[in-house]
Design a protein around this motif. Structure first.
Motif, PDB file in Angstrom:
ATOM      1  N   PRO A  99      13.498  -5.806  82.146  1.00  0.00           N
ATOM      2  CA  PRO A  99      13.926  -7.105  81.425  1.00  0.00           C
ATOM      3  C   PRO A  99      13.397  -8.273  81.795  1.00  0.00           C
ATOM      4  O   PRO A  99      13.359  -9.106  80.624  1.00  0.00           O
ATOM      5  CB  PRO A  99      15.397  -7.213  81.878  1.00  0.00           C
ATOM      6  N   ALA A 100      12.824  -8.482  82.795  1.00  0.00           N
ATOM      7  CA  ALA A 100      12.044  -9.512  83.148  1.00  0.00           C
ATOM      8  C   ALA A 100      11.120  -9.975  82.352  1.00  0.00           C
ATOM      9  O   ALA A 100      10.446 -11.063  81.896  1.00  0.00           O
ATOM     10  CB  ALA A 100      11.798  -9.584  84.766  1.00  0.00           C
ATOM     11  N   THR A 101       9.959  -8.787  82.129  1.00  0.00           N
ATOM     12  CA  THR A 101       8.849  -8.780  81.339  1.00  0.00           C
ATOM     13  C   THR A 101       9.206  -8.987  79.729  1.00  0.00           C
ATOM     14  O   THR A 101       8.709  -9.543  79.117  1.00  0.00           O
ATOM     15  CB  THR A 101       7.995  -7.377  81.158  1.00  0.00           C
ATOM     16  N   GLN A 102      10.429  -8.368  79.272  1.00  0.00           N
ATOM     17  CA  GLN A 102      10.979  -8.835  78.066  1.00  0.00           C
ATOM     18  C   GLN A 102      11.349 -10.229  77.797  1.00  0.00           C
ATOM     19  O   GLN A 102      11.177 -10.824  76.843  1.00  0.00           O
ATOM     20  CB  GLN A 102      12.101  -7.786  77.590  1.00  0.00           C
ATOM     21  N   THR A 103      11.943 -10.854  78.950  1.00  0.00           N
ATOM     22  CA  THR A 103      12.203 -12.117  78.619  1.00  0.00           C
ATOM     23  C   THR A 103      11.019 -13.098  78.606  1.00  0.00           C
ATOM     24  O   THR A 103      11.253 -14.080  77.817  1.00  0.00           O
ATOM     25  CB  THR A 103      13.099 -12.441  80.034  1.00  0.00           C
ATOM     26  N   VAL A 104      10.190 -12.765  79.648  1.00  0.00           N
ATOM     27  CA  VAL A 104       8.896 -13.559  79.284  1.00  0.00           C
ATOM     28  C   VAL A 104       8.174 -13.389  78.064  1.00  0.00           C
ATOM     29  O   VAL A 104       7.599 -14.362  77.552  1.00  0.00           O
ATOM     30  CB  VAL A 104       7.714 -13.218  80.621  1.00  0.00           C
ATOM     31  N   THR A 105       7.891 -12.233  77.743  1.00  0.00           N
ATOM     32  CA  THR A 105       7.524 -12.019  76.339  1.00  0.00           C
ATOM     33  C   THR A 105       8.178 -12.913  75.373  1.00  0.00           C
ATOM     34  O   THR A 105       7.606 -13.467  74.418  1.00  0.00           O
ATOM     35  CB  THR A 105       7.524 -10.336  75.918  1.00  0.00           C
ATOM     36  N   LEU A 106       9.528 -12.723  75.212  1.00  0.00           N
ATOM     37  CA  LEU A 106      10.292 -13.561  74.275  1.00  0.00           C
ATOM     38  C   LEU A 106      10.158 -14.934  74.325  1.00  0.00           C
ATOM     39  O   LEU A 106       9.905 -15.753  73.516  1.00  0.00           O
ATOM     40  CB  LEU A 106      11.854 -13.251  74.419  1.00  0.00           C
ATOM     41  N   MET A 107      10.198 -15.505  75.627  1.00  0.00           N
ATOM     42  CA  MET A 107       9.929 -16.881  75.958  1.00  0.00           C
ATOM     43  C   MET A 107       8.569 -17.454  75.307  1.00  0.00           C
ATOM     44  O   MET A 107       8.465 -18.451  74.944  1.00  0.00           O
ATOM     45  CB  MET A 107      10.437 -17.206  77.329  1.00  0.00           C
ATOM     46  N   THR A 108       7.596 -16.729  75.507  1.00  0.00           N
ATOM     47  CA  THR A 108       6.266 -17.146  75.107  1.00  0.00           C
ATOM     48  C   THR A 108       6.008 -17.110  73.744  1.00  0.00           C
ATOM     49  O   THR A 108       5.248 -17.908  72.913  1.00  0.00           O
ATOM     50  CB  THR A 108       5.205 -16.179  75.718  1.00  0.00           C
ATOM     51  N   GLN A 109       7.144 -16.401  73.046  1.00  0.00           N
ATOM     52  CA  GLN A 109       6.960 -16.514  71.494  1.00  0.00           C
ATOM     53  C   GLN A 109       7.714 -17.725  70.887  1.00  0.00           C
ATOM     54  O   GLN A 109       7.881 -18.084  69.601  1.00  0.00           O
ATOM     55  CB  GLN A 109       7.645 -15.075  71.051  1.00  0.00           C
ATOM     56  N   ALA A 110       8.643 -18.361  71.777  1.00  0.00           N
ATOM     57  CA  ALA A 110       9.493 -19.473  71.411  1.00  0.00           C
ATOM     58  C   ALA A 110       8.397 -20.807  71.277  1.00  0.00           C
ATOM     59  O   ALA A 110       7.700 -20.781  71.876  1.00  0.00           O
ATOM     60  CB  ALA A 110      10.542 -19.560  72.220  1.00  0.00           C
ATOM     61  N   SER A 111       9.150 -21.631  70.475  1.00  0.00           N
ATOM     62  CA  SER A 111       8.587 -22.857  70.468  1.00  0.00           C
ATOM     63  C   SER A 111       8.979 -23.830  71.693  1.00  0.00           C
ATOM     64  O   SER A 111       9.941 -23.572  72.332  1.00  0.00           O
ATOM     65  CB  SER A 111       8.875 -23.799  69.215  1.00  0.00           C
ATOM     66  N   VAL A 112       8.035 -24.976  71.941  1.00  0.00           N
ATOM     67  CA  VAL A 112       8.349 -25.801  72.831  1.00  0.00           C
ATOM     68  C   VAL A 112       9.666 -26.422  72.617  1.00  0.00           C
ATOM     69  O   VAL A 112      10.608 -26.525  73.908  1.00  0.00           O
ATOM     70  CB  VAL A 112       7.223 -26.706  72.940  1.00  0.00           C
ATOM     71  N   ALA A 113      10.042 -26.688  71.555  1.00  0.00           N
ATOM     72  CA  ALA A 113      11.273 -27.316  71.184  1.00  0.00           C
ATOM     73  C   ALA A 113      12.594 -26.362  71.581  1.00  0.00           C
ATOM     74  O   ALA A 113      13.501 -26.886  72.131  1.00  0.00           O
ATOM     75  CB  ALA A 113      11.308 -27.851  69.709  1.00  0.00           C
ATOM     76  N   ASP A 114      12.387 -25.017  71.035  1.00  0.00           N
ATOM     77  CA  ASP A 114      13.392 -24.209  71.520  1.00  0.00           C
ATOM     78  C   ASP A 114      13.387 -23.751  72.985  1.00  0.00           C
ATOM     79  O   ASP A 114      14.695 -23.615  73.399  1.00  0.00           O
ATOM     80  CB  ASP A 114      13.193 -22.879  70.786  1.00  0.00           C
ATOM     81  N   LEU A 115      12.576 -23.868  73.737  1.00  0.00           N
ATOM     82  CA  LEU A 115      12.683 -23.744  75.219  1.00  0.00           C
ATOM     83  C   LEU A 115      13.218 -25.051  75.783  1.00  0.00           C
ATOM     84  O   LEU A 115      13.859 -24.917  76.976  1.00  0.00           O
ATOM     85  CB  LEU A 115      11.267 -23.521  75.754  1.00  0.00           C
ATOM     86  N   ALA A 116      12.993 -26.145  75.409  1.00  0.00           N
ATOM     87  CA  ALA A 116      13.394 -27.570  76.065  1.00  0.00           C
ATOM     88  C   ALA A 116      14.841 -27.455  76.730  1.00  0.00           C
ATOM     89  O   ALA A 116      15.022 -27.561  77.910  1.00  0.00           O
ATOM     90  CB  ALA A 116      13.256 -28.721  75.161  1.00  0.00           C
TER      91      ALA A 116
END
Length: 174
Positions: A99-116
């Motif tokens: 799940p940690a790997t899946q989370t990192v993969t999803l977060m790298t596909q997100a925009s900076v605005a979505d991660l803020a």
């Protein structure tokens, strides 16, 4: 010390010692006992085990050939192969990804605005921080993966740079 002397003196004891380490760490990994402690040890020392194993085989080459001539070597080798094949064919099937790997993969596909909001910063703060770190970030709409590609960097490194502790802030909950 000559190579043959070294081989005869240390081949079998090193094989036994490293096999013991490999066996203990393998059992610990199987039962999920402190996997962080045992994972690297098991992988690396199992690779190191190949050298004394080669010494052991060299030292015991004639007896090994005798086993082969009597065909008593074929059954154990065949059984070992039969036992290994199902693991090789089903590797990764039926097991969910980490799940940690899946989370990192999803977060790298997100925009900076979505991660803020998740990273407790404004999109513009994150964008400026990436730019200050030398990443080629042009817009808050860019994904972490796109910024990484433009910067010739790993997406996980870019994401890591965005974490509060890396930006000089405090992690959530502190």
């Amino acid at each position: 010390m000559r190579f043959n002397d070294f081989m005869h003196r240390y081949g079998t004891p090193l094989t036994a010692g490293l096999f013991t380490v490999s066996a203990v760490s393998g059992v610990a990994l199987f039962f999920h006992w402190a996997p962080r402690s045992f994972h690297a040890m098991h992988e690396w020392l199992s690779v190191v085990l190949l050298a004394p194993f080669a010494l052991h085989l060299t030292k015991n080459w004639k007896p090994l050939l005798a086993y082969a001539k009597r065909k008593t070597l074929l059954v154990p080798l065949a059984l070992s192969l039969v036992a290994a094949v199902p693991f090789a064919l089903t590797a990764g099937k039926g097991r969910p990804a980490n799940p940690a790997t899946q989370t990192v993969t999803l977060m790298t596909q997100a925009s900076v605005a979505d991660l803020a909001p998740v990273l407790q910063a404004t999109p513009d703060e994150l964008l400026r921080h990436l730019q200050q770190q030398g990443y080629k970030a042009g817009s808050t709409k860019d994904s972490v993966a796109a910024i990484a590609a433009a910067s010739h960097a790993n997406a996980s490194d870019v994401l890591y740079a965005l974490l509060p502790a890396r930006r000089g802030g405090k992690p959530a909950g502190n």
